[in-house]
Scaffold this motif. Structure first.
Motif, short mmCIF file in Angstrom:
data_model
loop_
_atom_site.label_atom_id
_atom_site.label_comp_id
_atom_site.label_asym_id
_atom_site.label_seq_id
_atom_site.Cartn_x
_atom_site.Cartn_y
_atom_site.Cartn_z
N ALA A 42 4.66 -2.81 -4.68
CA ALA A 42 4.56 -1.61 -3.85
C ALA A 42 5.61 -0.59 -4.26
O ALA A 42 5.31 0.60 -4.43
CB ALA A 42 4.70 -1.98 -2.37
N ARG A 43 6.83 -1.03 -4.43
CA ARG A 43 7.91 -0.13 -4.83
C ARG A 43 7.67 0.43 -6.23
O ARG A 43 7.85 1.62 -6.48
CB ARG A 43 9.25 -0.86 -4.78
N GLU A 72 0.98 -10.01 3.80
CA GLU A 72 2.32 -10.22 3.25
C GLU A 72 2.65 -9.07 2.29
O GLU A 72 1.77 -8.42 1.75
CB GLU A 72 2.39 -11.57 2.51
N PRO A 73 3.93 -8.79 2.07
CA PRO A 73 4.33 -7.66 1.20
C PRO A 73 3.64 -7.71 -0.16
O PRO A 73 3.34 -8.80 -0.69
CB PRO A 73 5.84 -7.83 1.08
N PHE A 74 3.41 -6.52 -0.71
CA PHE A 74 2.79 -6.41 -2.03
C PHE A 74 3.84 -6.74 -3.09
O PHE A 74 4.33 -5.87 -3.81
CB PHE A 74 2.22 -5.01 -2.22
N ALA A 75 4.21 -8.00 -3.15
CA ALA A 75 5.20 -8.51 -4.10
C ALA A 75 4.63 -9.76 -4.74
O ALA A 75 3.81 -10.47 -4.15
CB ALA A 75 6.51 -8.83 -3.39
N ASP A 113 8.38 -6.50 -6.88
CA ASP A 113 7.91 -5.61 -5.82
C ASP A 113 6.91 -4.60 -6.38
O ASP A 113 7.28 -3.55 -6.91
CB ASP A 113 9.10 -4.89 -5.19
N GLU A 161 -0.33 2.71 -0.32
CA GLU A 161 0.65 1.68 -0.63
C GLU A 161 1.07 1.70 -2.09
O GLU A 161 2.22 1.39 -2.42
CB GLU A 161 0.06 0.31 -0.27
N THR A 162 0.15 2.06 -2.97
CA THR A 162 0.42 2.02 -4.39
C THR A 162 0.83 3.37 -4.97
O THR A 162 0.94 3.51 -6.20
CB THR A 162 -0.83 1.50 -5.15
N TRP A 187 -1.80 -12.25 0.42
CA TRP A 187 -1.84 -10.79 0.38
C TRP A 187 -2.83 -10.23 1.38
O TRP A 187 -2.56 -9.23 2.06
CB TRP A 187 -2.18 -10.32 -1.03
#
Length: 299
Positions: A216-217, A204-207, A214, A250-251, A200
């Motif tokens: 972030a989503r 790398e993606p916040f997954a 996911d 992002e959050t 992280w």
């Protein structure tokens, strides 16, 4: 000191999470759960002599619960016994259990205060389990970032060489990262947890590393409670103000309150990643502001 301290444990069968409970001697206001970051434990928030944010707020009447994540602090078993833990476990089991435990003690929503990486894990847990948010009245973050974007000599030494290379090597040798022995931090760390953080931190993606959820989503779709983010002028790496602000975006926490701690901003000290919680001036500075903010939210 206007409070009493004692230890209690949350039993999760394979392991027990330690909580240092701080009970005010007089009035008892709403409960606060404190979550520490990587290579730390709950002592970042309190001392037996009454220093620290948790002690300060307990003296104002707030009931505090300073958690030690699995294997850290006084939680059992210790990492040295071979016990291991990854981020998925903290996010999906430990943090929900801690929130539920404190909520059950008082039957009222709690404030959660997190330092550094503890805030990343908290945001992930609440975005994954939005039903928990009804039990949370507010969140306060200190130096919380997910990605370290700063490029500097300090980064090359502390992150690229020590965290990304030396620490994993030590983990293979010892079965855990002996951060205390090697003076890398206040507490030891799980090798699996370390591996997850590296991915992280690099961007790398916040997954979820384990199952791909996911975060972030989910965070963008979450109805967050009131939030206050603190960053520090001298926090040049582990919670750089730019990275803290990126984490807010992002959050999906754009509505949160944000404060930069430094003399030029009207504070008593130019704080850094640790001193924002440990400096003697803090109790006369932003700790008092936090108390006022909590009072304005309603007890």
């Amino acid at each position: 000191m206007k409070h009493q301290q004692s230890s209690m444990y949350v039993d999760l069968q394979q392991y027990q999470l330690h909580l240092r409970r701080l009970i005010p001697l007089q009035q008892s206001l709403s409960p606060i759960l404190f979550l520490h970051g990587a290579i730390e434990n709950g002592r970042i928030f309190y001392s037996h002599s009454g220093k620290g944010l948790a002690c300060f707020l307990a003296d104002q009447g707030y009931i505090g619960y300073c958690a030690d994540f699995a294997g850290r602090g006084l939680s059992q078993p210790q990492l040295v016994t071979g016990f291991d833990q990854n981020q998925h476990q903290v996010i999906t089991r430990d943090i929900p259990a801690l929130i539920d435990f404190v909520y059950q003690q008082h039957q009222q929503p709690l404030t959660i205060i997190a330092h550094s990486w503890g805030g990343v894990l908290l945001a992930a847990s609440l975005s994954r389990f939005p039903e928990l948010i009804s039990k949370v009245r507010a969140k306060i973050y200190f130096g919380t970032k997910r990605v370290i974007s700063v490029q500097s000599l300090e980064r090359k030494i502390k992150i690229d060489w020590v965290w990304n290379r030396l620490a994993p090597w030590l983990g293979k040798q010892y079965g855990y990262v002996p951060a205390r022995q090697w003076r890398l931090g206040a507490d030891n760390e799980s090798t699996a947890f370390l591996s997850d953080t590296i991915r992280w931190i690099k961007g790398e993606p916040f997954a979820d590393i384990t199952d791909g959820f996911d975060y972030a989503r989910a965070g963008q779709q979450t109805l967050w409670p009131p939030i206050w983010h603190f960053a520090a002028v001298k926090d040049t790496l582990l919670g750089h103000p730019a990275d803290v602000q990126h984490f807010i975006q992002e959050t999906g926490q754009q509505q949160s309150k944000y404060t930069l701690l430094g003399r030029a901003q009207g504070h008593l000290q130019d704080y850094d990643h640790i001193s924002m919680l440990t400096h003697p001036s803090a109790s006369e500075d932003h700790f008092m502001q936090i108390n006022k903010w909590l009072v304005n939210l309603g007890n």
